[in-house]
Design a protein around this motif. Sequence first.
Motif, PDB file in Angstrom:
ATOM      1  N   LYS A  15       0.774  -1.143   0.057  1.00 15.94           N
ATOM      2  CA  LYS A  15      -0.088  -0.070   0.157  1.00 15.94           C
ATOM      3  C   LYS A  15       0.711   1.183   0.062  1.00 15.94           C
ATOM      4  O   LYS A  15       2.082   1.438   0.850  1.00 15.94           O
ATOM      5  CB  LYS A  15      -0.854   0.069   1.194  1.00 15.94           C
ATOM      6  N   GLN A  71       4.558   6.241  -3.259  1.00 11.20           N
ATOM      7  CA  GLN A  71       5.047   4.616  -3.316  1.00 11.20           C
ATOM      8  C   GLN A  71       6.348   4.686  -4.058  1.00 11.20           C
ATOM      9  O   GLN A  71       6.371   4.991  -5.122  1.00 11.20           O
ATOM     10  CB  GLN A  71       4.002   3.682  -4.172  1.00 11.20           C
ATOM     11  N   GLN A 108      -7.061  -0.110  -6.324  1.00 11.00           N
ATOM     12  CA  GLN A 108      -6.272  -0.793  -5.442  1.00 11.00           C
ATOM     13  C   GLN A 108      -6.353  -0.215  -3.933  1.00 11.00           C
ATOM     14  O   GLN A 108      -5.832  -0.490  -3.285  1.00 11.00           O
ATOM     15  CB  GLN A 108      -4.869  -0.945  -5.745  1.00 11.00           C
ATOM     16  N   THR A 110      -6.240   3.227  -3.372  1.00  4.29           N
ATOM     17  CA  THR A 110      -5.251   4.376  -3.025  1.00  4.29           C
ATOM     18  C   THR A 110      -6.355   5.622  -2.986  1.00  4.29           C
ATOM     19  O   THR A 110      -6.254   6.481  -1.969  1.00  4.29           O
ATOM     20  CB  THR A 110      -4.444   4.537  -4.224  1.00  4.29           C
TER      21      THR A 110
END
Length: 162
Positions: A15, A71, A108, A110
Motif C-alpha cells: 500500500k 509509493q 487498489q 489508493t
Amino acid sequence: MSAMPRRCHRGVLMKPVIREAVPADITDMAKLLKTLFSLEADFSYDETKQCRGLELMLEEGARRCMMVAEQNGRVIGMVTAQLLVSTAEGGLSAWVEDLVVEEPYQGQGTGRALLLSLQAWAAARGVKRLQLLADRSNTRALAFYRKMAWQFTELICLRTYV
C-alpha cells in the motif's frame, strides 16, 4: 510504459503511504492534474497555472488540505481541499478540489485511502460537509464516489471569470 504497482516478495500489493504534501511534491502533483484535466471537458492543463495553484494552496496551510499517496518515492495520487463557511450547514464545509490516482494504481484502494485521510482532516476541524464537482462523463469517478457513499445532488455548477 506505465509504472506498475510494487509487490512484495509474496505477491502482496504494498500500500502507498498517505502523507501531507510538501513543496517538493508540486511537480508530481501537477503531472497528476494533467491526467485529471484530460478527463474533464471544462478544464485544460497549463503547467504554470497548476503549479502556481498548488503553491498557493501550500502557502495557506491551515485552511487547506493537500495529501499525497507515495509509493517507491513517487507521488502516485493526490487529494486537495479547502475550507469554506457554509450558510446551509451553519458551519464549515470543505471543497474537494482534486482527487486523482495514476491509472496503474486505480482500483487498489489508493483513492479510498486519500479520501478517508481527507475526511479525517475535515472531521478534526469540525467540517460538516464535503463537496466536489465531477465531470458527468467520468463514469469511473462517479462510480467511485457512489461506492464511497457520496450523495448526488440536484445542483449544477455555474461559473464566470473576472
